[in-house]
Design an enzyme around this catalytic site. Sequence first.
Site, PDB file in Angstrom:
ATOM      1  N   GLY A 256       4.714   6.158  -2.005  1.00 57.01           N
ATOM      2  CA  GLY A 256       3.735   5.969  -3.084  1.00 57.01           C
ATOM      3  C   GLY A 256       2.551   6.897  -2.919  1.00 57.01           C
ATOM      4  O   GLY A 256       1.401   6.525  -3.161  1.00 57.01           O
ATOM      5  N   ALA A 257       2.835   8.140  -2.517  1.00 57.92           N
ATOM      6  CA  ALA A 257       1.747   9.075  -2.211  1.00 57.92           C
ATOM      7  C   ALA A 257       1.369   9.954  -3.399  1.00 57.92           C
ATOM      8  O   ALA A 257       0.509  10.820  -3.277  1.00 57.92           O
ATOM      9  CB  ALA A 257       2.136   9.945  -1.015  1.00 57.92           C
ATOM     10  N   SER A 258       2.001   9.738  -4.540  1.00 55.56           N
ATOM     11  CA  SER A 258       1.678  10.554  -5.716  1.00 55.56           C
ATOM     12  C   SER A 258       0.363  10.138  -6.357  1.00 55.56           C
ATOM     13  O   SER A 258      -0.256  10.920  -7.083  1.00 55.56           O
ATOM     14  CB  SER A 258       2.812  10.453  -6.743  1.00 55.56           C
ATOM     15  OG  SER A 258       3.222   9.109  -6.892  1.00 55.56           O
TER      16      SER A 258
ATOM     17  N   VAL B 288      12.019   3.220  -3.050  1.00 54.89           N
ATOM     18  CA  VAL B 288      12.048   2.657  -1.688  1.00 54.89           C
ATOM     19  C   VAL B 288      12.838   1.354  -1.603  1.00 54.89           C
ATOM     20  O   VAL B 288      13.264   0.963  -0.517  1.00 54.89           O
ATOM     21  CB  VAL B 288      10.622   2.437  -1.114  1.00 54.89           C
ATOM     22  CG1 VAL B 288       9.896   3.758  -0.909  1.00 54.89           C
ATOM     23  CG2 VAL B 288       9.811   1.478  -1.970  1.00 54.89           C
TER      24      VAL B 288
ATOM     25  N   ASN C  69       3.274   2.300   1.682  1.00 58.98           N
ATOM     26  CA  ASN C  69       2.202   2.047   0.715  1.00 58.98           C
ATOM     27  C   ASN C  69       2.728   1.751  -0.688  1.00 58.98           C
ATOM     28  O   ASN C  69       2.033   1.112  -1.472  1.00 58.98           O
ATOM     29  CB  ASN C  69       1.276   3.283   0.704  1.00 58.98           C
ATOM     30  CG  ASN C  69       0.377   3.320  -0.508  1.00 58.98           C
ATOM     31  OD1 ASN C  69      -0.656   2.650  -0.542  1.00 58.98           O
ATOM     32  ND2 ASN C  69       0.773   4.077  -1.535  1.00 58.98           N
TER      33      ASN C  69
ATOM     34  N   TYR D 268       3.571 -11.182  -5.860  1.00 60.63           N
ATOM     35  CA  TYR D 268       2.858 -10.130  -5.119  1.00 60.63           C
ATOM     36  C   TYR D 268       2.322 -10.680  -3.790  1.00 60.63           C
ATOM     37  O   TYR D 268       2.496 -10.061  -2.731  1.00 60.63           O
ATOM     38  CB  TYR D 268       1.722  -9.614  -6.000  1.00 60.63           C
ATOM     39  CG  TYR D 268       0.917  -8.478  -5.432  1.00 60.63           C
ATOM     40  CD1 TYR D 268       1.414  -7.169  -5.466  1.00 60.63           C
ATOM     41  CD2 TYR D 268      -0.346  -8.677  -4.884  1.00 60.63           C
ATOM     42  CE1 TYR D 268       0.670  -6.112  -4.958  1.00 60.63           C
ATOM     43  CE2 TYR D 268      -1.098  -7.638  -4.373  1.00 60.63           C
ATOM     44  CZ  TYR D 268      -0.588  -6.355  -4.421  1.00 60.63           C
ATOM     45  OH  TYR D 268      -1.337  -5.305  -3.917  1.00 60.63           O
TER      46      TYR D 268
ATOM     47  N   ALA E  61       3.382 -13.237  -2.104  1.00 55.69           N
ATOM     48  CA  ALA E  61       4.511 -13.516  -1.207  1.00 55.69           C
ATOM     49  C   ALA E  61       5.008 -12.218  -0.566  1.00 55.69           C
ATOM     50  O   ALA E  61       5.299 -12.174   0.641  1.00 55.69           O
ATOM     51  CB  ALA E  61       5.640 -14.201  -1.974  1.00 55.69           C
TER      52      ALA E  61
ATOM     53  N   LYS F 290       3.311  -9.510   0.011  1.00 52.06           N
ATOM     54  CA  LYS F 290       2.310  -8.959   0.933  1.00 52.06           C
ATOM     55  C   LYS F 290       2.163  -9.826   2.185  1.00 52.06           C
ATOM     56  O   LYS F 290       1.862  -9.324   3.270  1.00 52.06           O
ATOM     57  CB  LYS F 290       0.964  -8.792   0.208  1.00 52.06           C
ATOM     58  CG  LYS F 290       0.998  -7.765  -0.936  1.00 52.06           C
ATOM     59  CD  LYS F 290       1.375  -6.381  -0.435  1.00 52.06           C
ATOM     60  CE  LYS F 290       1.257  -5.314  -1.505  1.00 52.06           C
ATOM     61  NZ  LYS F 290       1.610  -3.974  -0.995  1.00 52.06           N
TER      62      LYS F 290
HETATM   63  P1  NAP Z   1      -0.826   2.804  -7.775  1.00 55.32           P
HETATM   64  O1  NAP Z   1      -2.043   3.621  -8.052  1.00 55.32           O
HETATM   65  O2  NAP Z   1      -0.235   1.980  -8.858  1.00 55.32           O
HETATM   66  O3  NAP Z   1       0.289   3.768  -7.149  1.00 55.32           O
HETATM   67  C1  NAP Z   1       1.522   3.233  -6.809  1.00 55.32           C
HETATM   68  C2  NAP Z   1       2.316   4.260  -6.048  1.00 55.32           C
HETATM   69  O4  NAP Z   1       3.544   3.649  -5.626  1.00 55.32           O
HETATM   70  C3  NAP Z   1       2.701   5.467  -6.889  1.00 55.32           C
HETATM   71  O5  NAP Z   1       2.654   6.600  -6.066  1.00 55.32           O
HETATM   72  C4  NAP Z   1       4.139   5.159  -7.317  1.00 55.32           C
HETATM   73  O6  NAP Z   1       4.907   6.337  -7.551  1.00 55.32           O
HETATM   74  C5  NAP Z   1       4.642   4.448  -6.070  1.00 55.32           C
HETATM   75  N1  NAP Z   1       5.791   3.575  -6.314  1.00 55.32           N
HETATM   76  C6  NAP Z   1       5.883   2.501  -7.145  1.00 55.32           C
HETATM   77  N2  NAP Z   1       7.114   1.963  -7.095  1.00 55.32           N
HETATM   78  C7  NAP Z   1       7.838   2.696  -6.197  1.00 55.32           C
HETATM   79  C8  NAP Z   1       9.167   2.634  -5.710  1.00 55.32           C
HETATM   80  N3  NAP Z   1      10.031   1.720  -6.137  1.00 55.32           N
HETATM   81  N4  NAP Z   1       9.555   3.567  -4.805  1.00 55.32           N
HETATM   82  C9  NAP Z   1       8.697   4.527  -4.367  1.00 55.32           C
HETATM   83  N5  NAP Z   1       7.425   4.624  -4.797  1.00 55.32           N
HETATM   84  C10 NAP Z   1       6.989   3.722  -5.698  1.00 55.32           C
HETATM   85  O7  NAP Z   1      -1.107   1.773  -6.564  1.00 55.32           O
HETATM   86  P2  NAP Z   1      -2.326   1.655  -5.538  1.00 55.32           P
HETATM   87  O8  NAP Z   1      -3.372   0.819  -6.149  1.00 55.32           O
HETATM   88  O9  NAP Z   1      -2.662   2.982  -4.964  1.00 55.32           O
HETATM   89  O10 NAP Z   1      -1.656   0.721  -4.422  1.00 55.32           O
HETATM   90  C11 NAP Z   1      -1.027   1.254  -3.277  1.00 55.32           C
HETATM   91  C12 NAP Z   1      -0.662   0.096  -2.357  1.00 55.32           C
HETATM   92  O11 NAP Z   1      -1.836  -0.622  -2.014  1.00 55.32           O
HETATM   93  C13 NAP Z   1       0.287  -0.922  -2.987  1.00 55.32           C
HETATM   94  O12 NAP Z   1       1.202  -1.401  -2.031  1.00 55.32           O
HETATM   95  C14 NAP Z   1      -0.646  -2.021  -3.413  1.00 55.32           C
HETATM   96  O13 NAP Z   1       0.019  -3.262  -3.496  1.00 55.32           O
HETATM   97  C15 NAP Z   1      -1.655  -1.983  -2.304  1.00 55.32           C
HETATM   98  N6  NAP Z   1      -2.941  -2.577  -2.659  1.00 55.32           N
HETATM   99  C16 NAP Z   1      -3.671  -2.054  -3.658  1.00 55.32           C
HETATM  100  C17 NAP Z   1      -4.895  -2.639  -3.975  1.00 55.32           C
HETATM  101  C18 NAP Z   1      -5.765  -2.111  -5.069  1.00 55.32           C
HETATM  102  O14 NAP Z   1      -6.783  -2.773  -5.372  1.00 55.32           O
HETATM  103  N7  NAP Z   1      -5.479  -0.981  -5.680  1.00 55.32           N
HETATM  104  C19 NAP Z   1      -5.320  -3.761  -3.270  1.00 55.32           C
HETATM  105  C20 NAP Z   1      -4.532  -4.265  -2.257  1.00 55.32           C
HETATM  106  C21 NAP Z   1      -3.338  -3.665  -1.944  1.00 55.32           C
HETATM  107  P3  NAP Z   1       4.926   7.100  -8.995  1.00 55.32           P
HETATM  108  O15 NAP Z   1       3.588   7.785  -9.118  1.00 55.32           O
HETATM  109  O16 NAP Z   1       6.063   8.035  -8.887  1.00 55.32           O
HETATM  110  O17 NAP Z   1       5.096   6.018 -10.030  1.00 55.32           O
END
Ligand code: NAP
Length: 243
Positions: free
Chosen positions: A12-14, A64, A90, A155, A157, A159
């Site tokens: 999820g590094a994009s 993933v 991630n 979600y 569950a 995490k």
């Molecule tokens: P985001 O901006 O929505 O980005 C999600 C990333 O995950 C994107 O790079 C996406 O790829 C990739 N992805 C989604 N489904 C995938 C799959 N099946 N296989 C491979 N890659 C996948 O999310 P974020 O807010 O940065 O969150 C990152 C992590 O932090 C997540 O695990 C989230 O639950 C956790 N988190 C976030 C927050 C928050 O407030 N933002 C809080 C707590 C925890 P594409 O670009 O190709 O779609």
Amino acid sequence: MDLKGQVALITGASRGIGRAVALKLAELGADIAVVYVGNAEKAAQVCDLARKKGVRAEAFACDVSDFEAAKETVEAVKQKLGIVNILVNNAGITRDGLIMTMKEEAFDEVIQVNLKGAFNMMRHCSPGFVKNRRGKIINISSVAGVVGNAGQANYSASKAGLIGLTKTVAKELASRNICCNAIAPGLIETDMTQGLSNEEGLMAAIPLGRAGTPEEVAELAAFLCGSDYITGQVICIDGGLAF
Ligand code: NAP
């Protein structure tokens, strides 16, 4: 800290937190495997930015949640960059809803990506870690997995499951010099949380009074990459939301 010569695979590094972690580890000298699921253009941009920091960077499309695809991706990273030394699980999704009305698919999909996806990557990276007798695993959990969050049964569950997985893998691999920790962010400004930082009630619940940034989470991930004596921990980075 110098991560030169190390290979970091970040799922999820994009975008969002994963992107910030990838760029931070690149800044510290690690070669970067940018794993994404659909957004090839954004993944390529992250690689370009990382290369400008003088490291090697390659993008890998991989869902993933697919066990075989994860295996092929870890192998492809090995061929292009070398054996993975740092794994950051991630990639994550949300499909929010109340328990009384949540669809079965919404539960399954979130568990598959957030929990099974992390298992898949750890499963396929572990032999390389063990062979090298070194490795850092960082799992991005959430405060929702620590204290729960109404509307996010699936979600939360996933995490919370990731925390159990982290602690067990930490115990299994410690004798091989491998550290495994979880980061539990609160509200971080990304695509996933678009618009939420405008919600007054939510802001009032955060003692520090603001959302966090992906870069702040990336600093913590980098810190964990530099420690050889922290393992099995869940570190909240949430402005005080969950204590
Ligand atoms: P985001 O901006 O929505 O980005 C999600 C990333 O995950 C994107 O790079 C996406 O790829 C990739 N992805 C989604 N489904 C995938 C799959 N099946 N296989 C491979 N890659 C996948 O999310 P974020 O807010 O940065 O969150 C990152 C992590 O932090 C997540 O695990 C989230 O639950 C956790 N988190 C976030 C927050 C928050 O407030 N933002 C809080 C707590 C925890 P594409 O670009 O190709 O779609």
